[in-house]
Design an enzyme around this catalytic site. Structure first.
Site, PDB file in Angstrom:
ATOM      1  N   LEU A  11       0.849  -1.188   0.000  1.00  0.00           N
ATOM      2  CA  LEU A  11       0.000   0.000   0.000  1.00  0.00           C
ATOM      3  C   LEU A  11       0.892   1.248   0.000  1.00  0.00           C
ATOM      4  O   LEU A  11       1.648   1.482   0.948  1.00  0.00           O
ATOM      5  CB  LEU A  11      -0.925  -0.001   1.218  1.00  0.00           C
ATOM      6  CG  LEU A  11      -1.778  -1.274   1.392  1.00  0.00           C
ATOM      7  CD1 LEU A  11      -2.731  -1.122   2.576  1.00  0.00           C
ATOM      8  CD2 LEU A  11      -2.545  -1.606   0.119  1.00  0.00           C
ATOM      9  N   ARG A  18       2.110  15.115   6.419  1.00  0.00           N
ATOM     10  CA  ARG A  18       2.931  15.520   7.564  1.00  0.00           C
ATOM     11  C   ARG A  18       4.420  15.576   7.219  1.00  0.00           C
ATOM     12  O   ARG A  18       5.219  16.088   8.015  1.00  0.00           O
ATOM     13  CB  ARG A  18       2.697  14.570   8.741  1.00  0.00           C
ATOM     14  CG  ARG A  18       1.370  14.824   9.443  1.00  0.00           C
ATOM     15  CD  ARG A  18       1.310  14.106  10.767  1.00  0.00           C
ATOM     16  NE  ARG A  18       1.083  12.676  10.608  1.00  0.00           N
ATOM     17  CZ  ARG A  18       1.291  11.766  11.555  1.00  0.00           C
ATOM     18  NH1 ARG A  18       1.765  12.140  12.736  1.00  0.00           N
ATOM     19  NH2 ARG A  18       1.047  10.498  11.338  1.00  0.00           N
ATOM     20  N   ASP A 108       5.773   2.573   3.483  1.00  0.00           N
ATOM     21  CA  ASP A 108       6.536   3.520   4.304  1.00  0.00           C
ATOM     22  C   ASP A 108       7.222   2.841   5.489  1.00  0.00           C
ATOM     23  O   ASP A 108       7.521   3.483   6.496  1.00  0.00           O
ATOM     24  CB  ASP A 108       5.635   4.649   4.798  1.00  0.00           C
ATOM     25  CG  ASP A 108       4.537   4.166   5.740  1.00  0.00           C
ATOM     26  OD1 ASP A 108       4.362   2.936   5.883  1.00  0.00           O
ATOM     27  OD2 ASP A 108       3.856   5.026   6.346  1.00  0.00           O
ATOM     28  N   GLU A 158      -8.244  -0.905  19.270  1.00  0.00           N
ATOM     29  CA  GLU A 158      -7.685   0.433  19.134  1.00  0.00           C
ATOM     30  C   GLU A 158      -7.648   1.131  20.489  1.00  0.00           C
ATOM     31  O   GLU A 158      -8.465   0.840  21.375  1.00  0.00           O
ATOM     32  CB  GLU A 158      -8.493   1.253  18.124  1.00  0.00           C
ATOM     33  CG  GLU A 158      -8.479   0.704  16.708  1.00  0.00           C
ATOM     34  CD  GLU A 158      -7.071   0.566  16.141  1.00  0.00           C
ATOM     35  OE1 GLU A 158      -6.203   1.405  16.475  1.00  0.00           O
ATOM     36  OE2 GLU A 158      -6.842  -0.397  15.371  1.00  0.00           O
ATOM     37  N   ARG A 319      32.088  11.616  -8.302  1.00  0.00           N
ATOM     38  CA  ARG A 319      30.711  11.751  -8.761  1.00  0.00           C
ATOM     39  C   ARG A 319      30.323  10.594  -9.680  1.00  0.00           C
ATOM     40  O   ARG A 319      31.172   9.776 -10.056  1.00  0.00           O
ATOM     41  CB  ARG A 319      30.547  13.104  -9.453  1.00  0.00           C
ATOM     42  CG  ARG A 319      30.640  14.291  -8.503  1.00  0.00           C
ATOM     43  CD  ARG A 319      30.762  15.603  -9.230  1.00  0.00           C
ATOM     44  NE  ARG A 319      29.634  15.828 -10.121  1.00  0.00           N
ATOM     45  CZ  ARG A 319      29.626  16.771 -11.069  1.00  0.00           C
ATOM     46  NH1 ARG A 319      30.677  17.547 -11.250  1.00  0.00           N
ATOM     47  NH2 ARG A 319      28.560  16.914 -11.841  1.00  0.00           N
ATOM     48  N   LYS A 337      34.185  13.000 -12.427  1.00  0.00           N
ATOM     49  CA  LYS A 337      32.815  12.772 -12.873  1.00  0.00           C
ATOM     50  C   LYS A 337      32.855  12.114 -14.245  1.00  0.00           C
ATOM     51  O   LYS A 337      33.551  12.579 -15.140  1.00  0.00           O
ATOM     52  CB  LYS A 337      32.056  14.107 -12.938  1.00  0.00           C
ATOM     53  CG  LYS A 337      30.559  13.982 -13.201  1.00  0.00           C
ATOM     54  CD  LYS A 337      30.191  13.982 -14.676  1.00  0.00           C
ATOM     55  CE  LYS A 337      30.528  15.295 -15.351  1.00  0.00           C
ATOM     56  NZ  LYS A 337      30.061  15.286 -16.781  1.00  0.00           N
ATOM     57  N   ASN A 363      50.061  10.684 -14.872  1.00  0.00           N
ATOM     58  CA  ASN A 363      50.132  11.568 -13.718  1.00  0.00           C
ATOM     59  C   ASN A 363      49.544  12.921 -14.076  1.00  0.00           C
ATOM     60  O   ASN A 363      49.979  13.565 -15.033  1.00  0.00           O
ATOM     61  CB  ASN A 363      51.577  11.749 -13.262  1.00  0.00           C
ATOM     62  CG  ASN A 363      51.673  12.501 -11.945  1.00  0.00           C
ATOM     63  OD1 ASN A 363      51.795  11.917 -10.872  1.00  0.00           O
ATOM     64  ND2 ASN A 363      51.635  13.831 -12.013  1.00  0.00           N
ATOM     65  N   ALA A 366      48.918  19.012  -9.872  1.00  0.00           N
ATOM     66  CA  ALA A 366      47.987  19.862  -9.126  1.00  0.00           C
ATOM     67  C   ALA A 366      47.399  20.929 -10.029  1.00  0.00           C
ATOM     68  O   ALA A 366      48.094  21.546 -10.830  1.00  0.00           O
ATOM     69  CB  ALA A 366      48.709  20.502  -7.950  1.00  0.00           C
ATOM     70  N   SER A 409      53.902  22.637 -17.158  1.00  0.00           N
ATOM     71  CA  SER A 409      53.074  23.382 -16.208  1.00  0.00           C
ATOM     72  C   SER A 409      52.499  24.627 -16.853  1.00  0.00           C
ATOM     73  O   SER A 409      53.155  25.306 -17.639  1.00  0.00           O
ATOM     74  CB  SER A 409      53.904  23.770 -14.985  1.00  0.00           C
ATOM     75  OG  SER A 409      54.386  22.627 -14.325  1.00  0.00           O
TER      76      SER A 409
END
Length: 452
Positions: A11, A18, A108, A158, A319, A337, A363, A366, A409
């Site tokens: 169900l 709520r 639920d 009840e 990600r 990602k 490699n 940075a 670089s």
């Protein structure tokens, strides 16, 4: 003995007002999966098992989630909300097919287990017409009490109707029921609505079973397992219970969790042997971590595959679509990602690698950025085996960096770089640092290596 067939009716028509959310209640998540997905995952599957999900009007998102989790799910719509028995009868067509066992569950209750569903079916094989799931509540106030005499369930009382003595009962109704399929439909159809709300309550099935001279029994479980979710506070409580379960299972499987209470896991997280998870790690859905991998503190991982002896973090973000080959190293403040990094790749700090394929033992220094988005479309960066990309380099996709290439670089690469090539920036840097003779020496070595 021939296995009994089953129909599980879940169900899932409630609005969940709520929850204070536009999202249907059963689509809220615990451990990276919807409440509904947890329940459907526990329901019987395979040969002889049917599944029906009862949804509310205009809840196509709930139907889609049910079909995503269980392609065999039959969808029925409860047009009016007239009580739990009315909701079950929305699936009358499926019930009428006559499965041996009919289970009624709620979308639920994400903590319910397949083992509990199986235990509820056991009395039906012994001739019981109805099994009701119950639990001993720490505070039974507000719950329907299960009144039992001589091992048989005689009533669900009840709170408002219970006598002072009955209110002292701590065995409470969890709502989940299992019916013998031969009599289920006739019992549920006998349920009336002679009550203050004019609704059809499934709990009235107990009295009908008793009046028919049939047997109803109680199957007990823990209060945690039957937690229903009606508010965000209850959602958070269920999350805490689920996380405790997942951490315990990981520890028992041999995963080292240095500070277990600080680690967040998803329901489908898969671990190899000798995996170590440092404090404050968040692992979302769709993650597998292979043997010997170490996930350092403050890393966040979703829909990623992590190979053997990989090091991730600290402060790394993987990600969806990330795949790390054996021995790869992802350092601090690195984001990936839709990227495949083959064995031995190093991206040690302060880099973004998206929509890329990086060859083995390359490699990336940075500040390396794969510039994958041109404002309209995403594009791919291909980096060959053994390539070296210097610090603060921008690789403007679509672009290919050849096998063994050396990018100096601060380079901005907008065109494909051949195998074993030196970027202009790197060549100029070498001339500045070691003179033209050093530059020629390196070029000759590269040429000789390529000839081999």
């Amino acid at each position: 003995m021939t296995a009994r067939s089953s129909l599980t009716v879940v169900l899932a028509a409630g609005e969940g007002t709520r929850m204070r959310s536009a999202l249907p209640k059963v689509l809220h998540q615990v451990a990276g999966q919807s409440l509904l997905a947890h329940v459907l995952g526990a329901a019987a599957a395979g040969e002889g098992s049917q599944l029906a999900v009862v949804i509310g009007p205009d809840h196509e998102a709930v139907a889609n989630e049910a079909r995503r989790v269980r392609s065999d799910a039959q969808i029925f719509v409860q047009r009016e909300r007239l009580g739990t028995a009315h909701a079950v009868l929305a699936a009358r067509e499926a019930i009428a097919r006559g499965a041996d066992d009919l289970l009624v569950a709620f979308g639920d209750t994400p903590l319910i287990s397949a083992e509990t569903f199986a235990r509820m079916r056991a009395p039906l094989r012994q001739g019981a017409a109805l099994a009701v799931l119950g639990f001993h509540a720490a505070d039974p106030t507000g719950y329907g009490r299960l009144v039992v005499e001589n091992g048989r369930l005689i009533a669900i009382r009840e709170q408002v109707d219970a006598s002072a003595e009955e209110r002292r009962i701590t065995l409470c109704n969890a709502g989940v029921m299992a019916f013998d399929g031969k009599t289920a439909l006739s019992i549920i159809e006998k349920i009336g609505n002679a009550n203050a709300k004019g609704e059809y309550y499934l709990t009235d099935a107990v009295g009908i079973v008793r009046d028919l001279g049939l047997e109803a029994v109680v199957i007990e479980t823990s209060e945690d397992e039957v937690r229903g979710i009606n508010t965000k506070a209850q959602l958070a409580e269920a999350e805490a219970v689920m996380q405790a379960r997942l951490r315990k299972a990981a520890l028992e499987a041999g995963v080292t969790l240095i500070a277990p209470d600080t680690v967040y896991l998803a329901a489908d997280t898969r671990f190899g042997k000798d995996v170590t998870i440092e404090p404050f790690v968040v692992i979302g859905p769709g993650v597998s971590i292979d043997d010997g991998a170490v996930i350092h503190s403050f890393s966040h991982i979703v829909e990623a595959s992590i190979g053997k002896k990989v090091s991730v973090g600290p402060y790394a973000r993987l990600r969806p679509g990330t795949s790390l080959g054996d021995g790869a190293r992802i350092g601090n403040f690195v984001e990936t990602k839709a990227a495949t990094l083959e064995a031995g790749v190093k991206v040690n700090h302060l880099s973004y690698v998206g929509d890329a394929h990086v060859g083995a033992n390359s490699n990336l220094g940075a500040g390396t950025i794969t510039c994958n988005y041109d404002g309209f479309l995403k594009h791919k960066t291909l980096i060959g085996e053994g390539a070296f990309v210097g610090t603060n380099s921008s690789l403007v996709a679509p672009v290919k960096i050849g096998k063994g290439a050396y990018i100096g670089s601060g380079s901005v690469i907008t065109k494909d770089v051949p195998d074993d090539a030196l970027s202009v920036e790197r060549a100029q840097q070498m001339i500045r640092e070691g003179g033209a003779a050093r530059y020629r020496e390196v070029k000759l070595k590269a040429k000789a290596a390529k000839a081999k």
